[in-house]
Design an enzyme around this catalytic site. Structure first.
Site, PDB file in Angstrom:
ATOM      1  N   PRO A 170       0.817  -1.212   0.000  1.00 55.55           N
ATOM      2  CG  PRO A 170       0.056  -0.939   2.206  1.00 55.55           C
ATOM      3  CD  PRO A 170       0.822  -1.886   1.312  1.00 55.55           C
ATOM      4  CB  CYS A 173       3.689  30.385 -17.575  1.00 54.28           C
ATOM      5  SG  CYS A 173       4.296  31.771 -16.627  1.00 54.28           S
ATOM      6  CE1 TYR A 209       2.119   7.385  -5.992  1.00 53.79           C
ATOM      7  CE2 TYR A 209      -0.008   7.292  -4.886  1.00 53.79           C
ATOM      8  CZ  TYR A 209       1.112   6.658  -5.380  1.00 53.79           C
ATOM      9  OH  TYR A 209       1.240   5.305  -5.253  1.00 53.79           O
TER      10      TYR A 209
HETATM   11  C1  LIG Z   1       2.300   2.527  -7.106  1.00 50.88           C
HETATM   12  C2  LIG Z   1       2.440   1.120  -6.695  1.00 50.88           C
HETATM   13  C3  LIG Z   1       1.951   0.695  -5.465  1.00 50.88           C
HETATM   14  C4  LIG Z   1       1.187   1.582  -4.530  1.00 50.88           C
HETATM   15  O1  LIG Z   1      -0.054   1.952  -5.028  1.00 50.88           O
HETATM   16  P1  LIG Z   1      -1.088   2.782  -4.118  1.00 50.88           P
HETATM   17  O2  LIG Z   1      -2.243   2.978  -5.000  1.00 50.88           O
HETATM   18  O3  LIG Z   1      -0.426   4.066  -3.765  1.00 50.88           O
HETATM   19  O4  LIG Z   1      -1.398   1.959  -2.916  1.00 50.88           O
HETATM   20  C5  LIG Z   1       2.174  -0.619  -5.102  1.00 50.88           C
HETATM   21  N1  LIG Z   1       2.838  -1.475  -5.924  1.00 50.88           N
HETATM   22  C6  LIG Z   1       3.322  -1.087  -7.115  1.00 50.88           C
HETATM   23  C7  LIG Z   1       4.047  -2.061  -7.953  1.00 50.88           C
HETATM   24  C8  LIG Z   1       3.136   0.213  -7.541  1.00 50.88           C
HETATM   25  O5  LIG Z   1       3.609   0.584  -8.730  1.00 50.88           O
END
Ligand SMILES: *Cc1c(COP(=O)(O)O)cnc(C)c1O
Length: 414
Positions: A274, A342, A370
């Protein structure tokens, strides 16, 4: 319960007024709550109680060293996607033996660094990557622990940019190619087959697709076992969604329940990755109103944060709640909240009902994931400061970039 609450007419993070954060560290500034990080992690830990499971925090969501260190202290593992993230995790005190390395384009250098560190597993995403890793590990006299990230072809029903488990996705290996890939891996001397994984997308609100994906992985695990290829772990990825506006985001226990039911009675070690759900609602972006522009058709609140600080609205048309830090009790007006960059796409929110004065502070909510991690120096804007709140204490966990930092690595022709 949210850690961002109004007290005495001022929005607080835990016990600290956001106006005090702005006074001390300036704006724009990311503000995180340690308690919110702890609570989000505890929700996973409790949901997984009694199971052999490891939460590998997806570093890309928020890679600040302080955030990584907090999760390392909780005992978390880490899901990384680059050599840079590997270095961050190690620097933050993370345990190399709890790192999984995902991503479609691992370079030889990144593979070498991860092998030297002794990570838990490489999540491989192509046949070519398997061959490269076998070669790199062989040159180092090592055996690389591997899993394939399989594409279960389930529709996670999320934004197309963050949907990653469909056949058309660049991620993972096609379901039908998984068995031949494991057979090939078994024949290679410098890889050791450990597990299998998937990650079907992000901001998922419905738990059903994750459970469906887990079921598809299990079918492969059993087919492999029948050929004498025993897997030690199943990695179900990340992706659980959060509430930005009015989404009914599930609690971790509710989101995981159908998946855990599918996995009930399995002896394989369970990994999760996660990201957003651990940090998203633990952070906000604090910004100050520079100017108010009242036009014939539209009103604009020009603030000192921009798309370079928080790209999600410009990139995904994402909606973030925007709250006044010290609300007035006058009449509201409808504003587009925009930054100074801009680009017409430089906005933090459209059509927000706010009663604003120049100099007011605004909190762009749900910005812990993010947010800073996707920030840039576009328009030669220094990156924001980051502050971690712990009760009544403020810790500066990343200083604001100075202008000299921005061109330190550049050289004019002599
Ligand atoms: C981005 C990503 C995650 C995390 O995803 P979330 O939506 O932020 O929980 C987990 N595993 C992989 C391989 C990812 O690219």
């Amino acid at each position: 319960m949210s850690v961002f609450v109004m007290k005495d007419g001022v929005l607080h993070a835990e016990d600290v007024a956001l106006s005090a954060v702005a006074a001390r560290f300036g704006t724009p500034c990311y503000v995180y709550s340690l308690k919110a990080l702890r609570d989000a992690y505890a929700a996973y830990r409790d949901a997984l109680a009694g199971r052999d499971a490891l939460v590998c925090y997806a570093v890309k969501a928020n890679s600040n060293l302080a955030v990584l260190n907090v999760f390392a202290r909780f005992g978390a593992g880490f899901d990384i996607v680059s050599g840079g993230e590997l270095a961050r995790v190690l620097k933050a005190g993370g345990d190399a033996g709890k790192i999984v390395f995902s991503g479609v384009g691992k370079t030889r250098d990144e593979m070498r660094a991860a092998l030297a560190a002794g990570i838990h597993c490489f999540n491989l995403e192509s046949a070519a990557e398997l061959e490269r890793l076998n070669e790199v590990a062989g040159a180092l006299g090592k055996r690389a622990p591997i899993a394939f990230r399989v594409n279960p072809d389930v529709d996670p029903k999320t934004h197309p940019y963050i949907s990653t488990g469909l056949k058309t996705s660049k991620f993972g290996v096609p379901y039908a190619e998984a068995l031949p890939l494991y057979r090939r891996a078994r024949s290679l001397p410098h890889v050791e087959i450990c597990g299998i994984g998937c990650h079907i997308g992000s901001q998922l609100l419905d738990p059903a697709p994750a459970a469906e994906a887990a079921g598809k992985l299990l079918a492969l695990v059993d087919a492999l076992a029948a050929e004498g290829i025993a897997l030690k772990h199943i990695d179900i990825g990340g992706g659980m969604g959060i509430t930005y506006r009015d989404e009914q985001a599930p609690a971790a226990a509710d989101y995981l329940a159908p998946t855990l039911k599918v996995l009930a009675g399995r002896k394989e070690h369970l990994l999760l990755e996660p990201g957003r759900s651990l940090v998203g609602n633990a952070g906000l972006l604090l910004t100050r109103v520079e100017f108010l522009k009242h036009g014939e058709e539209k009103n604009f609140a020009v603030v000192d944060a921009a798309m370079n600080d928080l790209a999600r609205p410009a990139l995904y048309d994402a909606w973030h709640d925007i709250r006044p830090v010290a609300p007035h009790d006058g009449a509201a007006c409808i504003y587009d909240v925009v930054g100074p960059v801009c680009e017409s796409g430089d906005f933090l929110g459209h059509g927000r009902e706010l009663d604003l004065r120049e100099g007011d502070l605004l909190a762009v909510m749900s910005a812990g994931a993010y947010g800073m991690a996707m920030s840039s120096n576009y328009n030669t804007r220094p990156r924001a400061a980051e502050v971690m709140i712990d009760g009544a204490q403020m810790h500066l966990v990343r200083r604001r970039e100075a202008l000299e930092d921005l061109f330190d690595t550049e050289t004019a022709l002599s």
